[in-house]
Design an enzyme around this catalytic site. Structure first.
Site, PDB file in Angstrom:
ATOM      1  N   ASP A 257       0.882  -1.234   0.048  1.00 55.22           N
ATOM      2  CA  ASP A 257      -0.001  -0.003   0.013  1.00 55.22           C
ATOM      3  C   ASP A 257       0.795   1.215  -0.124  1.00 55.22           C
ATOM      4  O   ASP A 257       0.244   2.550   0.088  1.00 55.22           O
ATOM      5  CB  ASP A 257      -0.997   0.010   1.100  1.00 55.22           C
ATOM      6  CG  ASP A 257      -2.131  -0.946   0.815  1.00 55.22           C
ATOM      7  OD1 ASP A 257      -2.395  -0.941  -0.156  1.00 55.22           O
ATOM      8  OD2 ASP A 257      -2.811  -1.369   1.728  1.00 55.22           O
TER       9      ASP A 257
ATOM     10  N   ASP B 254      -6.857  -4.403  -4.829  1.00 54.00           N
ATOM     11  CA  ASP B 254      -6.430  -3.186  -4.715  1.00 54.00           C
ATOM     12  C   ASP B 254      -4.982  -2.704  -5.032  1.00 54.00           C
ATOM     13  O   ASP B 254      -4.736  -1.556  -5.325  1.00 54.00           O
ATOM     14  CB  ASP B 254      -6.081  -2.929  -3.015  1.00 54.00           C
ATOM     15  CG  ASP B 254      -7.382  -3.933  -2.299  1.00 54.00           C
ATOM     16  OD1 ASP B 254      -7.700  -4.942  -2.741  1.00 54.00           O
ATOM     17  OD2 ASP B 254      -7.565  -3.453  -1.052  1.00 54.00           O
TER      18      ASP B 254
HETATM   19  N1  GLY Z   1      -7.283  -1.191   0.209  1.00 53.57           N
HETATM   20  C1  GLY Z   1      -8.016  -2.030   1.327  1.00 53.57           C
HETATM   21  C2  GLY Z   1      -9.657  -1.541   1.095  1.00 53.57           C
HETATM   22  O1  GLY Z   1     -10.156  -1.176   0.406  1.00 53.57           O
HETATM   23  O2  GLY Z   1     -10.110  -1.692   2.193  1.00 53.57           O
END
Ligand code: GLY
Length: 382
Positions: A104, A164
């Protein structure tokens, strides 16, 4: 759709008015969610005891600065840049705490360091962002051709990839464009190709998590992740896919990415209810009627980017669906009062999480970003 311009102008005024006092009130925080009094928390609060990845390293910590850089572009007010840099300066310390950083870093450093560098040419921001891009590229599994998700906290995630990450790889496209070194873009495209071939189902719905054998690269299985169940359709994941493949298309011009975004978008458009209120999972049972306004805003942003890349006679259906979703948020799920620091209400982290219908800073980010997209204000942030 014909009256949407007036409606957008009205929403924009409400956003500007609300963010003026919200930014001042919370200028020394990195907020994520509001409490029962409507006050934002602070993920950078050193007096609280955090785990390695939920304090300063929390994955949503870039979105507060992202909102402020959107406002900066809209208003030209320096105070928004000054507040955004408070997050960026604190987040530089994340690199010392290596174990809390994972896939992330794109969500964390695109709306902070990359935004600052693109808008003000701040040389320190470039350094932070290149550092983050190298960490992300280092997560690439060259046999399976995917970027590994998470670290070894409790589960063995050596072979995991998640939808994601289609957003995180924007950091790699930026790093190649900025440095002239093609390796970052090559890693991003190999990951995007793996996702295209292994996550997107024939009907355009999307898996959240796919596990590969980390030694051989073979696909092992998929998981429902934050959605209802394995084989279902977590709405925020649909959003990460449609918008994420648009990001890859916009940086590379590769037509298969546009086609993939469109396939996922067609599935989403067919699922969006007439009232525009989006569930946590398009395949969840009717009751309990859990909603995710955050997924709604991500999908809307992706549909708007797709619409911009299609001829007018083909784009209307996507723009109309995006506006229906955003109107539902603005008219029924937004708080523009002084009672709550956040705008967007009724967000859900995951279908099976104990809490539903909370606020989340990235819902506000994607809502504000989508409204700016409709007005053509600001540069592309991803
Ligand atoms: N990237 C994690 C979420 O969308 O909660």
């Amino acid at each position: 759709m014909e009256q949407y311009e007036t409606w957008v102008d009205e929403v924009l005024v409400k956003i500007r008015n609300k963010m003026e006092w919200v930014s001042e009130k919370n200028k020394n925080k990195i907020p994520y969610r509001t409490d029962k009094n409507g006050d934002y928390d602070d993920r950078s609060d050193p007096s609280r005891k955090w785990n390695v990845d939920d304090g300063l390293n929390w994955w949503t910590n870039g979105f507060w600065a992202g909102i402020l850089w959107l406002l900066y572009q809209d208003t030209g007010e320096e105070r928004y840049a000054r507040i955004a840099r408070i997050s960026e300066e604190r987040m530089e310390k994340c690199f010392q705490d290596y174990y809390g950083l994972h896939h992330d870093v794109g969500f964390m450093f695109m709306p902070t360091a990359v935004a600052d560098y693109r808008l003000t040419a701040n040389p320190n921001s470039r350094k932070i962002a290149m550092h983050a891009a190298n960490l992300l590229a280092g997560r690439f599994n060259p046999v399976g051709k995917f970027i590994r998700a998470w670290n070894d906290m409790k589960t063995d995630t050596r072979g995991w990839a998640i939808i994601d990450c289609m957003f995180n790889i924007s950091l790699l496209y930026w790093a190649s464009e900025e440095s002239g070194d093609p390796r970052f873009r090559q890693v991003a495209m190999m990951h995007a190709d793996t996702v295209k071939d292994n996550f997107i189902r024939p009907d355009g719905s999307v898996c959240h998590i796919v596990e590969f054998n980390p030694e051989t690269g073979e696909k092992v299985c998929s998981f429902g992740g934050q959605g209802y169940e394995e084989g279902s359709s977590w709405t925020r994941g649909q959003g990460w896919a449609v918008y994420g493949f648009m990001i890859s298309y916009l940086h590379t011009g590769k037509k298969e990415y546009l086609d993939t975004a469109r396939r996922v978008a067609d599935y989403c458009v067919a699922q969006v209810p007439s009232d525009g209120i989006i569930p946590v999972d398009f395949c969840q049972p009717p009751e309990p009627a859990y909603e995710d306004s955050c997924g709604a805003c991500v999908i809307a942003g992706g549909l708007l980017e797709l619409a911009k890349c299609l001829p007018e006679e083909e784009s209307g259906v996507y723009k109309e669906a995006a506006i229906r979703i955003l109107r539902a948020i603005a008219e029924r799920r937004a708080d523009f009062t002084t009672k709550c620091d956040a705008i967007v209400q009724n967000c859900s982290g995951a279908y099976h999480s104990p809490e539903h219908h909370t606020t989340m800073n990235y819902a506000d980010y994607y809502f504000i970003e989508a409204i700016y997209k409709l007005k053509g204000i600001g540069r592309f942030m991803w």
